[in-house]
Design an enzyme around this catalytic site. Structure first.
Site, PDB file in Angstrom:
ATOM      1  CB  SER A 117       3.114   1.935   0.762  1.00 47.16           C
ATOM      2  OG  SER A 117       4.118   2.925   0.573  1.00 47.16           O
ATOM      3  N   GLY A 118       1.911   2.695   3.546  1.00 47.73           N
ATOM      4  CA  GLY A 118       2.084   3.322   4.845  1.00 47.73           C
ATOM      5  C   GLY A 118       3.012   2.501   5.707  1.00 47.73           C
TER       6      GLY A 118
ATOM      7  CB  THR B  12       0.822  -1.646   8.749  1.00 44.53           C
ATOM      8  OG1 THR B  12       1.185  -1.048   9.991  1.00 44.53           O
ATOM      9  CG2 THR B  12       0.551  -3.126   8.942  1.00 44.53           C
ATOM     10  CE  LYS B  13      -3.891  -0.368   5.998  1.00 44.06           C
ATOM     11  NZ  LYS B  13      -3.557   0.179   7.313  1.00 44.06           N
TER      12      LYS B  13
ATOM     13  CB  VAL C 139      -3.520   0.860  -0.826  1.00 41.11           C
ATOM     14  CG1 VAL C 139      -4.951   0.798  -1.349  1.00 41.11           C
ATOM     15  CG2 VAL C 139      -3.511   0.997   0.691  1.00 41.11           C
TER      16      VAL C 139
ATOM     17  CE  LYS D 137      -7.316   0.104   2.769  1.00 46.63           C
ATOM     18  NZ  LYS D 137      -7.839   0.769   3.989  1.00 46.63           N
TER      19      LYS D 137
ATOM     20  CG  ASP E 234      -2.661   8.825  12.493  1.00 39.38           C
ATOM     21  OD1 ASP E 234      -2.409  10.045  12.518  1.00 39.38           O
ATOM     22  OD2 ASP E 234      -2.117   8.033  11.708  1.00 39.38           O
TER      23      ASP E 234
END
Length: 453
Positions: A107-108, A110-111, A113, A126, A236
């Site tokens: 995970s990050g 926003t999303k 996975v 995602k 990024d």
């Protein structure tokens, strides 16, 4: 006369209202674009697009603009207002529902996975991550959860559109998506499933595999600087933004890419610094644009995260000068992507053709004992530094002469199996063995035994 004046005032008022709405939409769209134009150092640039690619970019821009015009009203279906490309083989909502064996991967901001299986094939799925930084920071600013989720959903939809638009072998492929508004805007995207790009795994790879990673990265950078949408910046730029799919490295996260070199008034506006690397770039301002900004920034970051440590370790002696040159050019940004790709093409070509061996042309008689059509599958294997596989010692060679030289230089090697399989550079794969015996027939291999004296 009074009626005429009244109609004139109404008309002028309508013109003013339209003008204000245009300004608001432009500001909203610019804000959305700026979300993806912040570099790791925190610098925020306004960007412009090259005139030769304006037509293609304007079409793409209009699609993104539609997303900013959608209200928070859940009765509006995002996919109708913001159309995406859907072919006959594109996976949709029903396909995603039928997927099985969902497994959380990462995970990050926003999303989140997941991996999932559909029709005996494994995909990456995602979705919006409710506990992610994007939503939590939005809530901290006092916005309602619906609006915060909607904002994150827009970001994922934009990524679907970007990945569909930027088609390249080293950019992750989208197989399908689902956008529903039954509850909140539930958005899912189905892509290729790849392995994370981790530093330790990269360093454990053979030099030939590491060469492929560096070569793929160089081809991607060339595409980012030479495409129909203008120059593209990977703001990024980190290894975490990439995955490996069947040996190919692919950019999988395009949340933070920007289109067009930054606008400027003077050369000072074009200065780019990398505080963590103690390095800065001076770029000239030409026709109100920092020409080459995105290309140079991508090159430096690619060198820092990939080529600088991938290529030097284990490089064949005959390729050392060229590899040193590539590493230096990446580190100091003294070549553009076209020149770097030309140099990498040369290295790959020399490695595949064996010209780096610098042979005099004198034929060396084969001394090994050849046993035709024999193999030693799964036995007498041993690990070696150059191996292309995790188990055993499988290496690539240009010809039989190079295979013998490798075996001669390795005390553990008493024989090798010469196969008919090739590596990605076209070199032949051999399996070095620590013994002989219990041979198995194989029409696709020949066994060569080292002389005893």
């Amino acid at each position: 006369m009074t009626k005429y004046r009244m109609e004139t005032r109404v008309f002028l008022l309508a013109i003013v209202v339209i003008f204000i709405n245009v300004l608001i939409l432009h500001k909203t769209f610019s804000g959305l674009e700026r979300e993806n134009m912040i570099d790791p150092g925190g610098t925020n640039h306004g960007h412009s697009v090259n005139s030769h690619s304006m037509d293609k970019y304007s079409i793409f821009e209009s699609r993104l603009r539609k997303l900013t015009e959608v209200s928070i009203d859940r009765s509006v279906h995002l996919e109708h207002i913001y159309p995406l490309s859907r072919g006959s083989t594109t996976l949709g909502c029903q396909d995603i529902v039928r997927m099985t064996n969902y497994r959380f991967l990462a995970s990050g901001w926003t999303k989140a996975v997941y991996s999932a299986i559909y029709n005996n094939k494994t995909y990456a799925v995602k979705t919006v991550f409710p506990q992610g930084r994007d939503i939590s920071s939005c809530l901290e600013e006092g916005y309602l959860y619906d609006k915060c989720f909607y904002k994150a959903a827009k970001k994922l939809i934009k990524e679907i559109s970007l990945l569909q638009t930027l088609s390249h072998p080293n950019i992750i492929q989208v197989f399908g998506f689902c956008i529903t508004s039954d509850n909140l805007y539930d958005v899912s995207m189905v892509t290729e499933l790849g392995d994370p790009v981790e530093l330790i795994r990269l360093l454990q790879m053979s030099w030939e595999d590491r060469l492929k990673v560096a070569y793929d990265i160089t081809k991607l950078l060339y595409f980012m600087s030479h495409n129909e949408f203008g120059t593209i910046s990977i703001n990024d730029f980190r290894r975490q933004q990439f995955v490996r799919v069947n040996g190919e490295i692919k950019l999988s996260d395009v949340d933070d890419i920007g289109f067009g070199d930054p606008i400027c008034q003077t050369d000072d506006d074009c200065a780019v610094s990398f505080p963590n690397a103690n390095f800065s770039l001076r770029i000239s301002c030409q026709n109100l644009k920092c020409v080459g900004h995105n290309e140079k920034k991508n090159i430096f970051n690619a060198g820092r995260h990939f080529t600088t440590f991938l290529l030097p370790h284990g490089v064949p002696i005959g390729l050392q000068p060229l590899v040193d040159r590539v590493v230096h050019r990446y580190s100091n940004v003294t070549m553009n992507t076209k020149q770097l790709l030309h140099l990498m093409d040369k290295i790959v070509r020399m490695y595949g053709s064996g010209s780096y061996l610098n042979r005099t042309g004198t034929h060396i008689k084969v001394l090994y004992n050849k046993i035709p059509y024999q193999d030693l599958p799964g036995i007498y294997d041993y690990p070696c530094r150059l191996s292309l596989t995790g188990s055993g010692c499988t290496v690539s060679v240009f010809d039989l002469q190079e295979a013998e030289a490798l075996c001669n230089a390795d005390e553990q090697c008493l024989a090798f199996v010469f196969s008919n399989k090739q590596s990605w550079t076209g070199r032949t794969l051999i399996h070095m063995k620590s013994g002989i015996g219990n041979m198995n027939p194989n029409r696709n291999t020949n066994l060569y035994v080292k002389p005893t004296s």
